[in-house]
Enzyme design. Structure first.
Site, PDB file in Angstrom:
ATOM      1  N   MET A  31     108.713  -4.220 117.451  1.00 29.01           N
ATOM      2  CA  MET A  31     109.102  -2.799 117.322  1.00 29.01           C
ATOM      3  C   MET A  31     108.561  -2.016 116.476  1.00 29.01           C
ATOM      4  SD  MET A  31     113.107  -3.058 118.656  1.00 29.01           S
ATOM      5  CE  MET A  31     113.789  -3.230 116.975  1.00 29.01           C
ATOM      6  N   GLY A  32     107.543  -2.332 116.021  1.00 23.00           N
ATOM      7  CA  GLY A  32     106.648  -1.594 114.988  1.00 23.00           C
ATOM      8  C   GLY A  32     107.259  -1.563 113.559  1.00 23.00           C
ATOM      9  N   LEU A  34     105.586  -2.591 111.015  1.00 21.21           N
ATOM     10  CA  LEU A  34     104.891  -3.872 110.870  1.00 21.21           C
ATOM     11  C   LEU A  34     105.267  -4.466 109.325  1.00 21.21           C
ATOM     12  CD1 LEU A  34     102.067  -3.770 113.463  1.00 21.21           C
ATOM     13  CD2 LEU A  34     104.351  -4.402 113.566  1.00 21.21           C
ATOM     14  N   HIS A  35     105.152  -5.608 109.054  1.00 25.23           N
ATOM     15  CA  HIS A  35     104.955  -6.190 107.801  1.00 25.23           C
ATOM     16  C   HIS A  35     104.363  -7.508 107.882  1.00 25.23           C
ATOM     17  CE1 HIS A  35     108.463  -8.303 108.885  1.00 25.23           C
ATOM     18  NE2 HIS A  35     109.232  -7.430 109.321  1.00 25.23           N
ATOM     19  N   GLU A  36     104.320  -8.107 106.689  1.00 24.07           N
ATOM     20  CA  GLU A  36     103.506  -9.384 106.600  1.00 24.07           C
ATOM     21  C   GLU A  36     104.419 -10.507 107.635  1.00 24.07           C
ATOM     22  OE1 GLU A  36     100.721 -10.653 105.283  1.00 24.07           O
ATOM     23  OE2 GLU A  36     100.280  -8.701 105.017  1.00 24.07           O
ATOM     24  N   HIS A  38     105.301  -9.885 110.941  1.00 27.93           N
ATOM     25  CA  HIS A  38     104.548  -9.705 111.980  1.00 27.93           C
ATOM     26  C   HIS A  38     103.105  -9.987 112.099  1.00 27.93           C
ATOM     27  CE1 HIS A  38     107.517  -6.166 112.098  1.00 27.93           C
ATOM     28  NE2 HIS A  38     108.078  -6.799 113.111  1.00 27.93           N
ATOM     29  N   ASP A 151     114.417 -13.987 113.567  1.00 26.12           N
ATOM     30  CA  ASP A 151     115.517 -13.930 114.469  1.00 26.12           C
ATOM     31  C   ASP A 151     115.723 -14.902 115.148  1.00 26.12           C
ATOM     32  OD1 ASP A 151     115.306 -10.701 113.989  1.00 26.12           O
ATOM     33  OD2 ASP A 151     113.332 -10.998 114.396  1.00 26.12           O
ATOM     34  N   SER A 186     111.964  -8.003 106.712  1.00 21.32           N
ATOM     35  CA  SER A 186     112.507  -7.109 107.946  1.00 21.32           C
ATOM     36  C   SER A 186     112.048  -5.616 107.872  1.00 21.32           C
ATOM     37  CB  SER A 186     113.937  -7.241 107.805  1.00 21.32           C
ATOM     38  OG  SER A 186     114.319  -6.356 108.745  1.00 21.32           O
ATOM     39  N   ARG A 188     114.102  -3.454 108.553  1.00 24.48           N
ATOM     40  CA  ARG A 188     115.104  -2.698 108.264  1.00 24.48           C
ATOM     41  C   ARG A 188     115.462  -3.072 106.510  1.00 24.48           C
ATOM     42  NH1 ARG A 188     117.418  -4.662 113.301  1.00 24.48           N
ATOM     43  NH2 ARG A 188     117.902  -2.597 114.366  1.00 24.48           N
TER      44      ARG A 188
HETATM   45  O1  PAF Z   1     112.114  -8.777 117.338  1.00 26.91           O
HETATM   46  C1  PAF Z   1     111.895  -7.620 117.845  1.00 26.91           C
HETATM   47  O2  PAF Z   1     111.206  -7.071 116.971  1.00 26.91           O
HETATM   48  C2  PAF Z   1     112.291  -7.266 119.201  1.00 26.91           C
HETATM   49  O3  PAF Z   1     113.652  -7.688 119.376  1.00 26.91           O
HETATM   50  C3  PAF Z   1     111.510  -7.424 120.420  1.00 26.91           C
HETATM   51  C4  PAF Z   1     111.364  -8.960 120.613  1.00 26.91           C
HETATM   52  C5  PAF Z   1     110.164  -6.800 120.247  1.00 26.91           C
HETATM   53  C6  PAF Z   1     112.132  -7.134 121.635  1.00 26.91           C
HETATM   54  O4  PAF Z   1     112.146  -5.651 121.833  1.00 26.91           O
END
Ligand code: PAF
Length: 291
Positions: A31-32, A34-36, A38, A151, A186, A188
């Site tokens: 969902m953008g 981005l951090h380490e 991702h 997650d 995260s 968030r």
């Molecule tokens: O983990 C996430 O960022 C979201 O839940 C995902 C997997 C991109 C689905 O929208």
């Protein structure tokens, strides 16, 4: 790096790749912001595939009415710079109307998994995740898709959905990336004040304590959970949403801890809801394996 936002264009690009015989496609849905965490998924995808596709889509279907959809951090320019540095081939960032045009009404319901753990306070969340991810799988046709262990429930739902619906993609779950103090990365975390960020370390302290207790031979779930609660409630800005020890496939709570069970929690630090988890590796099981 190609940046694509229409469904027609992503379909064409993927078709061209398949025609060119670029044999494997690795996919990282995000969902953008981005951090380490991702980037660790992207790096693994790069290692294991010829082509890497990353989606950036803040999926409205997985946010509740009173959740943070509108204020969720959106850092598209910076995200693209990071992904280009990592050598990503395609960024797919559709709009909400591109993904869900007028009349869109199909859902995917992970029946026995969606109302446990996070699902209790986020009704509809995992249906929203499953629909978006399945739609991406259909469009991108990845060989391997990468998700973060942070997650945890999402990974269980996706694995189950892929297996139930015979989707031809391998799901890889990579370890949670933490900061130097143990806080799980995260998007968030950007909402946290400095005090909340420091206080949030109680999540990892509690999870580590659970691991230690289980390693030392405590199998009584109640005992472990009470110890964890003590650690978290000492922290003034923390409110526990849930702490549970569950089977890693069914998400059913377990009365006695077994090797591979997962301790998962969600805690509000002020207004920010954080999740984290660890897998319990019991020393006794581990030493049997060595023998
Ligand atoms: O983990 C996430 O960022 C979201 O839940 C995902 C997997 C991109 C689905 O929208």
């Amino acid at each position: 790096m190609q940046v694509i936002s229409s469904i027609q264009a992503i379909k064409q690009s993927i078709k061209a790749l398949i025609k060119e015989n670029r044999s494997t496609i690795g996919f990282v849905p995000t969902m953008g912001a981005l951090h380490e965490g991702h980037l660790s998924l992207v790096r693994q995808a790069k290692k294991e595939n010829d082509t890497v596709v990353v989606s950036i889509f803040v999926n409205p279907l997985q946010f509740g009415k009173h959740e943070d959809f509108t204020r969720y951090p959106r850092t598209f320019g910076n995200d693209c710079n990071l992904l280009s540095q990592e050598g990503v081939d395609i960024v797919f960032n559709p709009s909400a109307t591109e993904m869900y045009p007028d009349g869109f009404c199909t859902s995917v319901i992970p029946e026995s998994l969606e109302d446990k753990l996070c699902g209790k306070s986020r009704p509809g969340h995992f249906r929203g995740v499953a629909v978006a991810v399945l739609k991406f799988f259909n469009l991108i046709q990845p060989d391997i898709a990468y998700f973060g262990q942070k997650d945890f429930q999402q990974t269980v739902v996706i694995k189950r959905t892929v297996s139930d619906l015979n989707v031809g993609v391998t799901i890889k779950v990579l370890p949670t990336i933490r900061d130097q103090h143990g806080l799980a990365l995260s998007s968030r975390n950007a909402y946290l004040s400095e005090t909340e960020k420091t206080d949030a370390l109680c999540l990892y302290t509690a999870l580590t304590r659970a691991k230690t207790l289980a390693n030392m031979g405590t199998t009584d779930t109640g005992e472990i959970l009470r110890e964890m609660e003590k650690i978290i409630t000492r922290c003034t800005s923390a409110t526990i949403d849930y702490i549970a020890i569950v089977n890693p496939e069914t998400l059913e709570t377990v009365p006695k801890v077994q090797n591979g069970d997962v301790v998962a929690l969600a805690v509000r630090m002020g207004k920010t809801r954080l999740i984290d988890n660890v897998t319990l590796i019991l020393m006794i099981a581990f030493s049997c394996l060595i023998l």
